[in-house]
Scaffold this motif. Structure first.
Motif, PDB file in Angstrom:
ATOM      1  N   ARG A  14     -73.832  19.181 -72.023  1.00  0.00           N
ATOM      2  CA  ARG A  14     -73.960  17.801 -72.726  1.00  0.00           C
ATOM      3  C   ARG A  14     -73.636  16.547 -71.908  1.00  0.00           C
ATOM      4  N   MET A  15     -73.662  16.848 -70.682  1.00  0.00           N
ATOM      5  CA  MET A  15     -73.586  15.683 -69.715  1.00  0.00           C
ATOM      6  C   MET A  15     -74.508  14.814 -70.035  1.00  0.00           C
ATOM      7  N   GLU A  16     -74.203  13.606 -69.517  1.00  0.00           N
ATOM      8  CA  GLU A  16     -75.288  12.456 -69.775  1.00  0.00           C
ATOM      9  C   GLU A  16     -76.310  12.575 -68.435  1.00  0.00           C
ATOM     10  N   ARG A  17     -77.423  12.464 -68.749  1.00  0.00           N
ATOM     11  CA  ARG A  17     -78.488  12.428 -67.808  1.00  0.00           C
ATOM     12  C   ARG A  17     -79.197  11.086 -67.396  1.00  0.00           C
ATOM     13  N   THR A  18     -79.149  10.892 -66.613  1.00  0.00           N
ATOM     14  CA  THR A  18     -79.853   9.464 -66.262  1.00  0.00           C
ATOM     15  C   THR A  18     -81.261   9.530 -65.414  1.00  0.00           C
ATOM     16  N   ASP A  19     -82.009   8.652 -65.921  1.00  0.00           N
ATOM     17  CA  ASP A  19     -83.167   8.820 -64.941  1.00  0.00           C
ATOM     18  C   ASP A  19     -83.586   7.711 -64.114  1.00  0.00           C
ATOM     19  N   ASP A  20     -82.477   6.801 -64.084  1.00  0.00           N
ATOM     20  CA  ASP A  20     -82.286   5.686 -63.032  1.00  0.00           C
ATOM     21  C   ASP A  20     -82.150   6.029 -61.591  1.00  0.00           C
ATOM     22  N   VAL A  21     -82.811   5.520 -60.625  1.00  0.00           N
ATOM     23  CA  VAL A  21     -82.694   5.983 -59.358  1.00  0.00           C
ATOM     24  C   VAL A  21     -82.112   4.791 -58.653  1.00  0.00           C
ATOM     25  N   ASP A  22     -80.823   4.806 -57.982  1.00  0.00           N
ATOM     26  CA  ASP A  22     -80.472   3.770 -57.202  1.00  0.00           C
ATOM     27  C   ASP A  22     -80.582   4.137 -55.586  1.00  0.00           C
ATOM     28  N   PHE A  23     -81.422   3.044 -55.071  1.00  0.00           N
ATOM     29  CA  PHE A  23     -81.719   3.150 -53.743  1.00  0.00           C
ATOM     30  C   PHE A  23     -81.866   1.891 -53.156  1.00  0.00           C
ATOM     31  N   THR A  24     -81.157   1.340 -52.324  1.00  0.00           N
ATOM     32  CA  THR A  24     -80.909  -0.060 -51.697  1.00  0.00           C
ATOM     33  C   THR A  24     -81.281   0.090 -50.374  1.00  0.00           C
ATOM     34  N   VAL A  25     -82.474  -0.942 -49.922  1.00  0.00           N
ATOM     35  CA  VAL A  25     -82.628  -1.074 -48.632  1.00  0.00           C
ATOM     36  C   VAL A  25     -82.672  -2.627 -48.636  1.00  0.00           C
ATOM     37  N   THR A  26     -82.117  -3.318 -47.804  1.00  0.00           N
ATOM     38  CA  THR A  26     -82.061  -4.687 -47.597  1.00  0.00           C
ATOM     39  C   THR A  26     -83.524  -5.001 -46.909  1.00  0.00           C
ATOM     40  N   PRO A  27     -84.091  -5.920 -47.193  1.00  0.00           N
ATOM     41  CA  PRO A  27     -85.237  -6.530 -46.578  1.00  0.00           C
ATOM     42  C   PRO A  27     -84.913  -6.726 -45.030  1.00  0.00           C
ATOM     43  N   ALA A  28     -83.860  -7.237 -44.654  1.00  0.00           N
ATOM     44  CA  ALA A  28     -83.495  -7.487 -43.266  1.00  0.00           C
ATOM     45  C   ALA A  28     -83.414  -6.323 -42.509  1.00  0.00           C
ATOM     46  N   VAL A  29     -82.745  -5.239 -42.910  1.00  0.00           N
ATOM     47  CA  VAL A  29     -82.606  -4.125 -42.211  1.00  0.00           C
ATOM     48  C   VAL A  29     -83.696  -3.248 -41.689  1.00  0.00           C
ATOM     49  N   LEU A  30     -84.653  -3.349 -43.015  1.00  0.00           N
ATOM     50  CA  LEU A  30     -85.950  -2.720 -43.126  1.00  0.00           C
ATOM     51  C   LEU A  30     -86.869  -3.317 -42.093  1.00  0.00           C
ATOM     52  N   GLY A  31     -86.887  -4.929 -42.178  1.00  0.00           N
ATOM     53  CA  GLY A  31     -87.601  -5.692 -41.302  1.00  0.00           C
ATOM     54  C   GLY A  31     -87.232  -5.456 -39.744  1.00  0.00           C
ATOM     55  N   ARG A  32     -85.849  -5.441 -39.547  1.00  0.00           N
ATOM     56  CA  ARG A  32     -85.531  -5.229 -37.975  1.00  0.00           C
ATOM     57  C   ARG A  32     -85.904  -3.791 -37.654  1.00  0.00           C
ATOM     58  N   LEU A  33     -85.937  -2.753 -38.495  1.00  0.00           N
ATOM     59  CA  LEU A  33     -86.411  -1.362 -38.013  1.00  0.00           C
ATOM     60  C   LEU A  33     -87.771  -1.151 -37.651  1.00  0.00           C
ATOM     61  N   LEU A  34     -88.637  -1.994 -38.652  1.00  0.00           N
ATOM     62  CA  LEU A  34     -90.065  -1.686 -38.509  1.00  0.00           C
ATOM     63  C   LEU A  34     -90.427  -2.776 -37.231  1.00  0.00           C
ATOM     64  N   LEU A  35     -89.667  -3.933 -37.159  1.00  0.00           N
ATOM     65  CA  LEU A  35     -89.948  -4.783 -36.012  1.00  0.00           C
ATOM     66  C   LEU A  35     -89.616  -4.332 -34.510  1.00  0.00           C
ATOM     67  N   GLY A  36     -88.688  -3.348 -34.692  1.00  0.00           N
ATOM     68  CA  GLY A  36     -88.182  -2.555 -33.346  1.00  0.00           C
ATOM     69  C   GLY A  36     -89.076  -1.561 -33.148  1.00  0.00           C
ATOM     70  N   ILE A  37     -89.536  -0.587 -33.938  1.00  0.00           N
ATOM     71  CA  ILE A  37     -90.536   0.356 -33.785  1.00  0.00           C
ATOM     72  C   ILE A  37     -91.796  -0.227 -33.256  1.00  0.00           C
ATOM     73  N   THR A  38     -92.420  -1.451 -33.806  1.00  0.00           N
ATOM     74  CA  THR A  38     -93.636  -2.184 -33.449  1.00  0.00           C
ATOM     75  C   THR A  38     -93.397  -2.658 -31.915  1.00  0.00           C
ATOM     76  N   GLY A  39     -92.161  -3.197 -31.765  1.00  0.00           N
ATOM     77  CA  GLY A  39     -91.956  -3.737 -30.392  1.00  0.00           C
ATOM     78  C   GLY A  39     -92.016  -2.604 -29.194  1.00  0.00           C
ATOM     79  N   ILE A  40     -91.233  -1.356 -29.569  1.00  0.00           N
ATOM     80  CA  ILE A  40     -91.390  -0.109 -28.800  1.00  0.00           C
ATOM     81  C   ILE A  40     -92.722   0.167 -28.489  1.00  0.00           C
ATOM     82  N   LEU A  41     -93.677   0.289 -29.436  1.00  0.00           N
ATOM     83  CA  LEU A  41     -95.153   0.867 -29.282  1.00  0.00           C
ATOM     84  C   LEU A  41     -95.724  -0.527 -28.467  1.00  0.00           C
ATOM     85  N   VAL A  42     -95.579  -1.688 -28.471  1.00  0.00           N
ATOM     86  CA  VAL A  42     -96.279  -2.509 -27.567  1.00  0.00           C
ATOM     87  C   VAL A  42     -95.806  -2.530 -26.454  1.00  0.00           C
TER      88      VAL A  42
END
Length: 145
Positions: A14-42
């Protein structure tokens, strides 16, 4: 008879089941990560290109590394990275589409369509279909240069 391991929960079925997914990634962190990887490749490409084209230094694997990190090539690590970015966009768009469709949002199918387009772009990038088409068109129309 099996006993419930958690006395706080009276009936686990009888436990309540939720279909909502909580996953938070801030744009700043993601942007820095992707920019860092791109910089390493360059930087990797520049190091191997300068070594190959200007210094002419030969060491074990130098030619392979130059080809592998070539920003102008097609079957390279930067191309794989680009393809994975497009695939990631497709997955995010698919998640948005699922949420929109569950809420019966009128643009849910649009999000799903965008997800399919980005999936196609990812496949096209990794399979180098544009290179094959370009080569065929050059031979058909006898172009060069």
């Amino acid at each position: 008879m099996l006993q419930n391991p958690d006395p706080q929960v009276e009936n686990p079925s009888r436990m309540e089941r939720t279909d909502d997914v909580d996953f938070t990634v801030t744009p700043a962190v993601l942007g820095r990560l992707l920019l860092g990887i791109t910089g390493i490749l360059v930087v990797a490409y520049l190091i191997f290109a300068i070594n190959s084209e200007i210094l002419g230094s030969e060491f074990f694997g130098s030619t392979i590394l130059y080809v592998l990190f070539d920003l102008h090539g097609e079957v390279t690590v930067p191309t794989w990275y680009s393809s994975m970015l497009l695939l990631g966009c497709s997955l995010v768009l698919a998640a948005i589409a699922v949420l929109k469709l569950r809420r019966r949002d009128r643009y849910g199918r649009h999000w799903a369509g965008l997800s399919i387009v980005f999936l196609g772009l990812s496949i096209e990038e990794s399979a180098d279909l544009h290179g094959a088409v370009s080569q065929q068109l050059q031979s058909i129309f006898n172009t060069g240069g």
